[in-house]
Design a protein around this motif. Structure first.
Motif, PDB file in Angstrom:
ATOM      1  N   TYR A  77       0.795  -0.951  -0.102  1.00 52.88           N
ATOM      2  CA  TYR A  77       0.060   0.028  -0.077  1.00 52.88           C
ATOM      3  C   TYR A  77       0.782   1.447  -0.034  1.00 52.88           C
ATOM      4  O   TYR A  77       2.002   1.165   0.754  1.00 52.88           O
ATOM      5  CB  TYR A  77      -0.897   0.076   1.288  1.00 52.88           C
ATOM      6  N   LEU A  78       0.492   2.126  -0.673  1.00 57.25           N
ATOM      7  CA  LEU A  78       0.760   3.629  -0.585  1.00 57.25           C
ATOM      8  C   LEU A  78       2.470   3.788  -0.847  1.00 57.25           C
ATOM      9  O   LEU A  78       3.146   4.543  -0.076  1.00 57.25           O
ATOM     10  CB  LEU A  78       0.370   4.299   0.654  1.00 57.25           C
ATOM     11  N   PHE A  79       2.924   2.984  -1.653  1.00 58.63           N
ATOM     12  CA  PHE A  79       4.393   3.060  -2.063  1.00 58.63           C
ATOM     13  C   PHE A  79       4.524   4.002  -3.350  1.00 58.63           C
ATOM     14  O   PHE A  79       3.255   4.379  -3.993  1.00 58.63           O
ATOM     15  CB  PHE A  79       4.843   1.803  -2.406  1.00 58.63           C
ATOM     16  N   ASP A  80       5.643   4.568  -3.508  1.00 58.03           N
ATOM     17  CA  ASP A  80       6.075   5.316  -4.790  1.00 58.03           C
ATOM     18  C   ASP A  80       6.211   4.358  -6.014  1.00 58.03           C
ATOM     19  O   ASP A  80       7.099   3.690  -6.055  1.00 58.03           O
ATOM     20  CB  ASP A  80       7.519   5.991  -4.349  1.00 58.03           C
ATOM     21  N   PRO A  81       5.065   4.587  -7.008  1.00 51.53           N
ATOM     22  CA  PRO A  81       4.973   3.540  -7.996  1.00 51.53           C
ATOM     23  C   PRO A  81       6.019   3.742  -9.070  1.00 51.53           C
ATOM     24  O   PRO A  81       6.486   2.878  -9.824  1.00 51.53           O
ATOM     25  CB  PRO A  81       3.883   3.894  -8.893  1.00 51.53           C
ATOM     26  N   GLU A  82       6.864   4.695  -8.969  1.00 44.98           N
ATOM     27  CA  GLU A  82       7.957   5.023  -9.747  1.00 44.98           C
ATOM     28  C   GLU A  82       9.327   4.606  -9.152  1.00 44.98           C
ATOM     29  O   GLU A  82      10.315   5.029  -9.768  1.00 44.98           O
ATOM     30  CB  GLU A  82       8.019   6.538 -10.243  1.00 44.98           C
TER      31      GLU A  82
END
Length: 288
Positions: A77-82
């Protein structure tokens, strides 16, 4: 608040588009919904653009992992997708899905099932092709009565007659990568024995020691006794205990909000996350 932290869209193996998913979540009376497609964040933009008033969207993913030969799923959850390292690992898993699907189709054909790649590709559409799409093909062909009936040793279950392995992450490495990307990790349906072999509780303790944040306790594949046991295990290990529907639209029988997460647990997840934040719809609240 009603909080559902495990859902899927057409970006992986659900039947609702990301926009439909968030609209349906609001219509179901949810205050918070997490989009957790398999090994992909491709549905984020559409879902974010469509979040309706009064609903908060948690961005996430369900990561395919394997430990000592046993498959398991890690909700992130809520990780930096980049973040590049986690992105690279997700791409490795996702890119292996097509050759794996071709392999399962070949095995099914050898078993006398007239399934084709064209049929499975039509069912998957723009989603990341996976076993649920092949299972849907088996339902269309009258081989099994439902998608869940395809996940047996006779067909697509781990080690089943038509099963083919794919690249899957080491769960300890997945925890490390998600943490480095500012996210929070929850072990999805850890005791769902009807899906196949599950890891022992000793392994959950090892994952907790490595930084696992929580386990999904309230889930359709856990009976009441199992949920009670997992809740006790979470308390013993200092893990967050979540609940969610694992909604796949019409592909499965579960409904949005069938199981939910306690608002205090959700608040702790949002407090621990640094890679991203919940997205509020117009007038909605982003977190607690």
């Amino acid at each position: 608040m009603r909080i559902d932290l495990h859902t899927h869209s057409t970006a992986s193996d659900g039947t609702d588009t990301p926009a439909e998913l968030v609209r349906n979540a609001a219509a179901a009376g949810l205050d918070v919904v997490a989009l957790t497609d398999h090994d992909t964040t491709r549905g984020y933009a559409e879902a974010i653009a469509a979040v309706p008033e009064g609903l908060a969207l948690v961005t996430g993913a369900e990561l395919s992992c394997r430990l000592d030969g046993v498959g398991l799923h890690m909700l992130a959850y809520l990780f930096d997708p980049e973040e590049p390292d986690l992105l690279r690992e997700r791409e490795l898993v996702r890119d292996d899905r097509v050759p794996r699907a071709h392999g399962m189709i070949r095995k099914l054909q050898e078993l006398g099932v007239p399934v084709t790649w064209e049929q499975v590709a039509r069912i998957a559409g723009d989603g990341s092709v996976g076993r649920p799409h092949i299972a849907t093909a088996l339902v269309e062909l009258g081989v099994v009565p439902s998608v869940s009936d395809a996940f047996t040793p006779d067909w697509l279950a781990d080690g089943g007659r038509a099963y083919v392995e794919k690249h899957e992450s080491d769960p300890f490495e997945a925890i490390r990568l998600v943490k480095a990307a500012g996210g929070v990790t929850v072990f999805a349906h850890p005791a769902a024995a009807k899906r196949g072999q599950v890891v022992p509780e000793s392994a959950i303790a090892e994952l907790a020691a490595a930084g696992l944040d929580g386990i999904e306790v309230d889930h359709m594949d856990h009976d009441p006794a199992t949920r009670a046991r997992l809740k006790g295990l979470a308390a013993e290990l200092g893990l967050l205990a979540t609940g969610s529907s694992d909604y796949h639209g019409s592909r499965k029988t579960c409904v949005l909000g069938e199981f939910t997460t306690d608002p205090e647990i959700y608040g702790e997840i949002t407090r621990r996350a640094t890679g991203a934040f919940p997205v509020p719809g117009a007038g909605g609240a982003a977190g607690i």
